[in-house]
Scaffold this motif. Sequence first.
Motif, PDB file in Angstrom:
ATOM      1  N   ASP A 105       0.800  -1.226   0.000  1.00 46.08           N
ATOM      2  CA  ASP A 105       0.000   0.000   0.000  1.00 46.08           C
ATOM      3  C   ASP A 105       0.832   1.274   0.000  1.00 46.08           C
ATOM      4  N   ARG A 106       2.141   1.176  -0.127  1.00 42.65           N
ATOM      5  CA  ARG A 106       2.972   2.380  -0.227  1.00 42.65           C
ATOM      6  C   ARG A 106       2.744   3.094  -1.555  1.00 42.65           C
ATOM      7  N   PRO A 107       3.013   4.411  -1.623  1.00 42.22           N
ATOM      8  CA  PRO A 107       2.950   5.095  -2.920  1.00 42.22           C
ATOM      9  C   PRO A 107       3.798   4.367  -3.954  1.00 42.22           C
ATOM     10  N   LEU A 108       3.267   4.302  -5.173  1.00 44.19           N
ATOM     11  CA  LEU A 108       3.897   3.526  -6.244  1.00 44.19           C
ATOM     12  C   LEU A 108       4.378   4.469  -7.340  1.00 44.19           C
ATOM     13  N   LEU A 109       5.668   4.454  -7.580  1.00 47.63           N
ATOM     14  CA  LEU A 109       6.255   5.235  -8.673  1.00 47.63           C
ATOM     15  C   LEU A 109       6.302   4.371  -9.916  1.00 47.63           C
ATOM     16  N   TRP A 110       5.606   4.803 -10.949  1.00 50.83           N
ATOM     17  CA  TRP A 110       5.573   4.087 -12.222  1.00 50.83           C
ATOM     18  C   TRP A 110       6.445   4.839 -13.218  1.00 50.83           C
ATOM     19  N   MET A 111       7.370   4.100 -13.855  1.00 50.06           N
ATOM     20  CA  MET A 111       8.205   4.655 -14.914  1.00 50.06           C
ATOM     21  C   MET A 111       8.085   3.774 -16.149  1.00 50.06           C
ATOM     22  N   ASN A 112       7.926   4.377 -17.293  1.00 46.66           N
ATOM     23  CA  ASN A 112       7.997   3.618 -18.540  1.00 46.66           C
ATOM     24  C   ASN A 112       9.446   3.264 -18.839  1.00 46.66           C
ATOM     25  N   GLY A 113       9.655   2.085 -19.438  1.00 46.98           N
ATOM     26  CA  GLY A 113      10.996   1.568 -19.627  1.00 46.98           C
ATOM     27  C   GLY A 113      11.755   2.138 -20.800  1.00 46.98           C
ATOM     28  N   ASP A 114      11.206   3.169 -21.458  1.00 47.29           N
ATOM     29  CA  ASP A 114      11.905   3.785 -22.590  1.00 47.29           C
ATOM     30  C   ASP A 114      12.197   5.258 -22.352  1.00 47.29           C
ATOM     31  N   ILE A 115      12.110   5.691 -21.093  1.00 50.56           N
ATOM     32  CA  ILE A 115      12.245   7.100 -20.758  1.00 50.56           C
ATOM     33  C   ILE A 115      13.631   7.378 -20.177  1.00 50.56           C
ATOM     34  N   VAL A 116      14.252   8.445 -20.674  1.00 48.06           N
ATOM     35  CA  VAL A 116      15.508   8.932 -20.108  1.00 48.06           C
ATOM     36  C   VAL A 116      15.183  10.149 -19.247  1.00 48.06           C
ATOM     37  N   ALA A 117      15.284   9.978 -17.941  1.00 40.82           N
ATOM     38  CA  ALA A 117      14.961  11.055 -17.011  1.00 40.82           C
ATOM     39  C   ALA A 117      15.516  10.683 -15.650  1.00 40.82           C
ATOM     40  N   ALA A 118      15.681  11.694 -14.803  1.00 39.66           N
ATOM     41  CA  ALA A 118      16.184  11.469 -13.449  1.00 39.66           C
ATOM     42  C   ALA A 118      15.342  12.302 -12.483  1.00 39.66           C
TER      43      ALA A 118
END
Length: 377
Positions: A105-118
């Motif tokens: 139930d913790r906040p979930l960070l979703w990232m797409n696997g083709d993104i260049v970002a920090a």
Amino acid sequence: MGEFDVQAVILAGGQGTRLRPVTVNLPKPLLPIANRPLVEHQLRHLASRGVSHVTLALGYGAEHFKDIEALAAELSITLRVVIEPAPLGTGGALRYCADEGAFDDRPLLWMNGDIVAAPDIDVLTSFHLDHGAVITFWLTSVRDRTQFGVLELNADGFVENFLEKPSPDETSSHLVNSGIVMLEPHILRRIPPDTFFSFERSLVPSMVREREPIYGQFRGGYWLDTGRPHLYLEANRHVLERRLSWSPTGREIEESLWVEPEVVCDNVDVIRPAVIGRGAVIEPVAQMFGRTVIGRGAVGRSGARLEDCVLFDGAEVGSDAEVYSSFVCSDACVGAGTRLDDSILGAGAKLGRRNVLRSTRIWPDVWLGDHAMVVDG
């Protein structure tokens, strides 16, 4: 370590059709960026921000990720790999991961696997929690917003409207969904199980209409979608140019020149930035004119000229050949005196001597003889 306790998921199951023929053999999240797979950069960034529980959602080409768990262990990340049984879309993939028990139930960070970002995960999480949001989009700004989900915000960041790929006259906003989202996992129960479902097109618009607590945060950080060949080359350039915190492999032996062990590179003109992978051989009188990535075991023969290009592991560029604004995939070979300009040579492809290719894509394992092709795309 991060200030907040969050979990993360990387959606890495897409087919990467716009980057073919590269992605015929290699899923897009494994494409090398400055000699590290893109997904490795993402995992390293998450680890550096204190995120220690990550789910990797795979589909197409899942068998190529066999080394990923060892990397996660090296980074002290507890990694769960979930392979979707069929393409399920963004929402369907997230629901499938949830049904497999991947999230708490913790906040979930979703990232797409083709993104260049920090992204600054602490800042994003703080904003998300302070606003009582169920979804917070980490936003970027683009000139041409017709290919993205566009968000219209009020002064507090509340999402007033969400338009998927609008025409230019539909909105004046240039703030778009970056493929990086913080969300509360309980909302995934709204997605039907075992069904192809788009989070962005099917779930978010209805929630926005109901004025649920959906927010967007724009802080102007670096972001790039690697989905097209020229953007993939840009991503490599920008890492070499230190435009974001991702780093090339190897040791920086001079300013903006990274070299791994066992490299042979004597009497070679090297204009930086550049990275040269383990066991690569650059023969005398070859020239590297900057923004060049040389993969592990790659070879540049005498007199070869390389600029703004990526040679994947095991690639070879023959004597007096020229490779500009192009990438040469694993174990492909550019014949002596051949010129590649704004082109892609697929894995295992062989070009004979004295060919000229401009704006051309050669599929994997294709063989062309000497003087066989002059193409100006």
